[in-house]
Scaffold this motif. Structure first.
Motif, mmCIF file in Angstrom:
data_model
loop_
_atom_site.group_PDB
_atom_site.id
_atom_site.type_symbol
_atom_site.label_atom_id
_atom_site.label_comp_id
_atom_site.label_asym_id
_atom_site.label_seq_id
_atom_site.Cartn_x
_atom_site.Cartn_y
_atom_site.Cartn_z
ATOM 1 N N ARG A 1 21.726 -35.738 -69.857
ATOM 2 C CA ARG A 1 22.417 -34.483 -69.550
ATOM 3 C C ARG A 1 21.607 -33.628 -68.580
ATOM 4 O O ARG A 1 22.161 -32.824 -67.837
ATOM 5 N N MET A 2 20.290 -33.767 -68.633
ATOM 6 C CA MET A 2 19.422 -33.012 -67.730
ATOM 7 C C MET A 2 19.266 -33.780 -66.426
ATOM 8 O O MET A 2 19.291 -35.010 -66.422
ATOM 9 N N ARG A 3 19.077 -33.056 -65.358
ATOM 10 C CA ARG A 3 18.900 -33.698 -64.068
ATOM 11 C C ARG A 3 17.691 -33.112 -63.354
ATOM 12 O O ARG A 3 17.500 -31.896 -63.345
ATOM 13 N N PRO A 4 16.852 -33.971 -62.759
ATOM 14 C CA PRO A 4 15.757 -33.443 -61.944
ATOM 15 C C PRO A 4 16.299 -32.566 -60.830
ATOM 16 O O PRO A 4 17.438 -32.740 -60.383
ATOM 17 N N ALA A 5 15.511 -31.633 -60.392
ATOM 18 C CA ALA A 5 15.950 -30.634 -59.415
ATOM 19 C C ALA A 5 16.001 -31.216 -58.005
ATOM 20 O O ALA A 5 15.299 -30.777 -57.086
ATOM 21 N N LEU A 6 16.843 -32.245 -57.844
ATOM 22 C CA LEU A 6 17.111 -32.850 -56.540
ATOM 23 C C LEU A 6 18.619 -32.840 -56.336
ATOM 24 O O LEU A 6 19.377 -33.103 -57.276
ATOM 25 N N ASN A 7 19.056 -32.568 -55.112
ATOM 26 C CA ASN A 7 20.499 -32.544 -54.860
ATOM 27 C C ASN A 7 21.016 -33.956 -54.586
ATOM 28 O O ASN A 7 20.273 -34.943 -54.667
ATOM 29 N N TRP A 8 22.285 -34.071 -54.252
ATOM 30 C CA TRP A 8 22.905 -35.385 -54.067
ATOM 31 C C TRP A 8 22.271 -36.164 -52.924
ATOM 32 O O TRP A 8 22.342 -37.395 -52.892
ATOM 33 N N ARG A 9 21.612 -35.455 -52.014
ATOM 34 C CA ARG A 9 20.940 -36.131 -50.897
ATOM 35 C C ARG A 9 19.510 -36.515 -51.247
ATOM 36 O O ARG A 9 18.843 -37.182 -50.463
ATOM 37 N N GLY A 10 19.025 -36.053 -52.405
ATOM 38 C CA GLY A 10 17.646 -36.327 -52.776
ATOM 39 C C GLY A 10 16.672 -35.272 -52.320
ATOM 40 O O GLY A 10 15.463 -35.437 -52.471
ATOM 41 N N ALA A 11 17.168 -34.155 -51.758
ATOM 42 C CA ALA A 11 16.299 -33.061 -51.344
ATOM 43 C C ALA A 11 16.090 -32.112 -52.522
ATOM 44 O O ALA A 11 16.823 -32.133 -53.513
ATOM 45 N N LEU A 12 15.059 -31.258 -52.434
ATOM 46 C CA LEU A 12 14.803 -30.282 -53.481
ATOM 47 C C LEU A 12 16.021 -29.388 -53.654
ATOM 48 O O LEU A 12 16.555 -28.846 -52.687
ATOM 49 N N ASP A 13 16.469 -29.255 -54.884
ATOM 50 C CA ASP A 13 17.672 -28.491 -55.196
ATOM 51 C C ASP A 13 17.253 -27.150 -55.785
ATOM 52 O O ASP A 13 16.987 -27.037 -56.986
ATOM 53 N N ALA A 14 17.176 -26.143 -54.942
ATOM 54 C CA ALA A 14 16.683 -24.832 -55.354
ATOM 55 C C ALA A 14 17.797 -23.800 -55.309
ATOM 56 O O ALA A 14 18.768 -23.932 -54.550
ATOM 57 N N GLN A 15 17.637 -22.762 -56.101
ATOM 58 C CA GLN A 15 18.601 -21.671 -56.138
ATOM 59 C C GLN A 15 18.117 -20.562 -55.218
ATOM 60 O O GLN A 15 17.085 -19.946 -55.451
ATOM 61 N N ALA A 16 18.885 -20.311 -54.151
ATOM 62 C CA ALA A 16 18.496 -19.294 -53.178
ATOM 63 C C ALA A 16 18.621 -17.901 -53.781
ATOM 64 O O ALA A 16 19.572 -17.595 -54.503
ATOM 65 N N ASP A 17 17.629 -17.068 -53.491
ATOM 66 C CA ASP A 17 17.616 -15.687 -53.981
ATOM 67 C C ASP A 17 16.845 -14.847 -52.967
ATOM 68 O O ASP A 17 15.627 -14.722 -53.044
#
Length: 632
Positions: free
Chosen positions: A500-516
Motif C-alpha cells: 500500500r505504501m509507495r517510495p517517493a518516486l513518480n511514474w517516471r522514476g523521478a523524485l516525487d515531491a510536494q511543491a510548496d
C-alpha cells in the motif's frame, strides 16, 4: 538505435567539460588526469524525446552514457505500455551495471525529453576502472559510494557547527536547565545534607522568599563547617551557608561562567533570569562542553535520581547525537547508540517509578515497540511501549501497574519523547496485558485478523523488553516466529499492507515531491524507510530470520533467498542512506518538530539528490520483488 548526433568534443571544450563533470560524483573525487581521460574519450550525443538509447535487443552493451541535460526512463523489457521503473537525469551514468558485467541491459532506456549525453566505449570504461579506484568503486557499488560521499560532505558541514557548540562561547541559555537543589535559610542543616545525598549533588543553594540566592553549602564546606565543628542537629542553613553568592545571568556565555568560577574559586554558579535563580552550572558542566562521550551520557542517566535529572540527560542524548553525526558515523551506528541511550533512560525512569509505587519488577516487563524495538530510533521519536504482566497479577495489581505506566509515559513526554498519537503506550490498558492475554491477542491477529488489523498491529511485532522480567516476553517472540511460518495467509496480508505504501518516486522514476512555494517536500519515513522496514519484517518472518533490526533482517533474508551479497548490501545501503537523511534533517537548526521526516529536495546537493533517488529506487526494486512473489 543510433543517436541523432555523434561527435567528439572540440578541443577548446575539453576543459569546460572536465569542469562540468567535476560537479558530479564520482568525477569530483577522481584524479584530474582520469577526468581528462574520460572527456578525451567521450563523444557528444543527442536523443530526441521518445528515442531509445539502449535496449535488451542490442545485446552486450558497448557504451556508457553520462547525461549532461535531460532525463531518461527505463522500462522492463521493450513494451511501451510497461511502467517506468528507472529514472536518470543530469549527472547520472547508465547502464553502469551492464557495462561492468559485460551483458545486455534488462530495461529499455528512452529519452523523456531532449537529452544531451557524453558517451564512452564500454571497453574504455572498464579500462579506466583498472587505474582509478574511485571510478571502479562507483561503478560496482553506486549506493555505498554515494553514501560515503554524502557522509563526507555532512561531516564537513556539521563539524563546524558541532565545534562551535562545544566551545566556551556557547550561551548558557543553550545548556539544559538544571533546577538547583535548594532550601530556605531556616532549613535544618541535616535535612539539606540528606537532600544532597538523595539527589547525588555537590551543593545546596539557599533561596529567600523571592527566589533569590542568599547562600550556598557545598560538599567541600561540609567537612570544616559541619562535621569537624560538631554542630547540633538544630543548626540551620543560615548558620553554615557561604554568602554572598556569585550568580550570572543566563544570557551570559560559558566562557564568562568559567572566568567567574576561576576568579572566585568556586565550582558551582547559579544562573538567574530577572533576578531569580532558574538553573545552576558546575565546573563539570563546562568541562562536558569540551568532552562528551557515550560513557559520560550513560553515567549521567544511570545516576539520575529524579525527573529533572532525566530531562537534562535526554537533552544530552540529542546533543551527543549531533556530535556523532558530525564525526561521520554511519546511520546504523548512530541509531543504535541513540536507541541504547534511550533504553537506559527509559529503564532508569521505569525503575524509579516502580520503586515509588512499591511494585515488583519481577512480575512485569516494560516493552519497546516499533523503531526502539528494532534499535533504530532517530533523534525525533515518539513513544511506542507496553507492559507484559505475569499471569498471576490480579486486577487490583494491574491497576497499580497502569498508574505507574501513566507516570512513565508523562515523564518520557517531559524528556522530549512525545506521547504516541495512536495511543500505543503502556498507560493504555490494551497495551498492558498479562502474558497469556498478549499471546491470545497476537494469535488472534495472525490467525483471523483483517488486513486493517494487521496494518495497525505490525508495530507490535518489533518488540523488545527493556526492564523487568524479560522471560515474560520470550514466549510471545516464539509465537510470532512459529505462526508466521505456518500461516501463508498472514504473510500475504503483511505483503498487501506493505504494498500500500509507495517510495517517493513518480511514474517516471523521478523524485516525487510536494511543491510548496520555493520548497519541494518528501516524507522520508512514509515514502522511504517505512517501505524497507515493512519489507524486511515480512522477509524475516517468511524465511525464519530471528533478527529484529532492519539491517540484519535484510542481510539474513538475502542469504536465505540466495540473493547476491552485493544486492542485499545495496538494500542495506539504501536503508542507511534514508536513515541518514532523516537524522540530518532532524538536527537542522530550522527543523520542523511537527514534520521531522520531511526534506526539501530543492535544497539538496547534486550528490545528495542522486543518493536519495538511488536509495528510493532500491526500495522500489525490493518492493517490486516482493510484489512478484505475492502477486498470485
Amino acid at each position: 538505435m543510433t543517436a541523432s548526433s555523434d561527435v567528439s568534443p572540440a578541443r577548446e571544450l575539453l576543459g569546460l567539460l572536465a569542469e562540468e563533470l567535476r560537479r558530479h560524483a564520482p568525477f569530483a573525487q577522481m584524479a584530474p588526469a582520469d577526468v581528462a581521460a574520460f572527456v578525451g574519450a567521450a563523444r557528444q550525443t543527442y536523443y530526441a524525446p521518445g528515442e531509445v538509447l539502449v535496449q535488451p535487443a542490442d545485446g552486450v552493451v558497448t557504451r556508457l552514457l553520462f547525461i549532461r541535460r535531460g532525463a531518461v526512463g527505463g522500462r522492463r523489457g521493450g513494451s511501451p505500455d510497461s511502467a517506468v521503473r528507472m529514472h536518470y537525469e543530469a549527472g547520472d551514468l547508465l547502464p553502469a551495471a551492464a557495462v561492468v558485467a559485460e551483458r545486455a541491459v534488462t530495461h529499455t532506456y528512452a529519452a523523456h525529453e531532449d537529452c544531451f549525453c557524453l558517451e564512452i566505449d564500454a571497453a574504455f570504461a572498464r579500462s579506466l576502472a583498472t587505474r582509478s579506484a574511485v571510478w571502479a568503486d562507483f561503478l560496482v557499488q553506486r549506493v555505498q559510494q554515494l553514501l560515503a560521499l554524502s557522509r563526507s560532505a555532512l561531516q564537513a558541514e556539521q563539524g563546524a557547527h558541532a565545534l562551535s557548540e562545544q566551545t566556551l562561547e556557547s550561551p548558557l541559555a543553550q545548556l539544559p536547565r538544571k533546577p538547583p537543589v535548594a532550601c530556605s535559610p531556616d532549613t535544618p542543616v541535616m535535612t539539606a545534607l540528606q537532600q544532597m545525598h538523595d539527589r547525588r549533588v555537590g551543593s545546596v543553594l539557599v533561596l529567600d522568599g523571592q527566589g533569590q540566592a542568599v547562600g550556598i553549602l557545598t560538599r567541600h564546606d561540609v567537612l570544616s563547617r559541619v562535621a569537624l565543628a560538631r554542630l547540633p542537629e538544630s543548626t540551620t542553613m543560615a548558620q553554615v551557608m557561604s554568602g554572598p553568592v556569585q550568580t550570572l545571568d543566563i544570557q551570559a556565555t560559558a566562557q564568562e561562567a568559567a572566568l567567574a568560577m576561576s576568579r572566585h574559586g568556586i565550582r558551582h554558579l547559579p544562573l538567574t533570569q530577572d533576578g531569580q535563580v532558574v538553573s545552576i552550572v558546575s565546573e563539570r558542566d563546562l568541562f562536558a562542553l569540551q568532552r562528551q562521550s557515550l560513557k559520560h551520557v550513560g553515567s549521567a542517566i544511570r545516576g539520575a535520581a529524579d525527573l529533572p535529572a532525566l530531562v537534562a540527560a535526554a537533552a544530552e542524548i540529542r546533543r551527543f547525537a549531533r556530535h556523532l553525526l558530525a564525526q561521520g558515523l554511519a546511520a546504523r551506528v548512530l541509531t543504535e547508540m541513540l536507541s541504547h541511550l534511550n533504553d537506559l533512560l527509559t529503564e532508569r525512569l521505569v525503575r524509579l517509578k516502580v520503586a515509588e509505587h512499591g511494585l515488583d519488577l519481577r512480575r512485569a516487563a516494560w516493552l519497546a515497540f516499533g523503531s526502539e524495538g528494532r534499535s533504530e530510533q532517530t533523534i525525533a521519536t515518539d513513544q511506542d511501549n507496553g507492559l507484559v504482566l505475569a499471569d498471576a497479577v490480579d486486577d487490583a495489581e494491574r491497576e497499580r501497574w497502569l498508574a505507574m505506566a501513566r507516570e512513565v509515559n508523562q515523564a518520557l513526554d517531559a524528556c522530549g519523547y512525545p506521547l504516541c498519537k495512536g495511543n500505543i503506550m503502556a498507560a493504555n490498558p490494551a497495551c498492558s496485558l498479562r502474558a497469556a492475554e498478549w499471546r491470545d491477542r497476537f494469535a488472534r491477529w495472525m490467525d483471523q485478523g483483517s488486513p486493517e488489523d494487521l496494518l495497525a498491529a505490525s508495530i507490535y511485532f518489533d518488540f523488545r523488553p527493556l526492564a523487568g522480567a524479560a522471560e515474560l516476553a520470550a514466549p510471545l517472540r516464539d509465537l510470532v516466529r512459529s505462526r508466521a511460518q505456518q500461516l501463508p495467509r498472514f504473510r500475504k496480508q503483511l505483503a498487501d499492507n506493505m504494498l500500500r505504501m509507495r517510495p517517493a518516486l513518480n511514474w517516471r522514476g523521478a523524485l516525487d515531491a510536494q511543491a510548496d512555494g520555493d520548497a519541494a517536500w518528501i516524507d522520508l519515513k512514509r515514502g522511504g524507510t517505512a517501505v524497507m522496514v515493512d519489507a524486511a519484517r515480512l522477509l524475516a518472518l517468511t524465511h525464519g530470520v530471528t533478527a529484529t533490526s532492519t539491517r540484519e533482517r535484510l542481510l539474513g533474508a538475502g542469504r536465505a533467498m540466495g540473493v547476491r551479497p552485493k544486492d542485499a548490501e545495496g538494500w542495506v545501503g539504501a536503508f542507511e542512506a534514508l536513515q541518514m537523511f532523516r537524522l540530518r534533517q532532524q538536527v537542522r537548526p530550522d527543523a520542523d518538530a511537527a514534520q521531522p521526516n520531511r526534506i526539501d529536495i530543492r535544497a539538496l546537493t547534486t550528490i545528495d539528490r542522486s543518493l536519495l533517488k538511488e536509495a528510493l529506487r532500491q526500495a522500489r526494486e525490493l518492493q517490486q520483488r516482493i510484489e512478484l512473489d505475492y502477486s498470485a
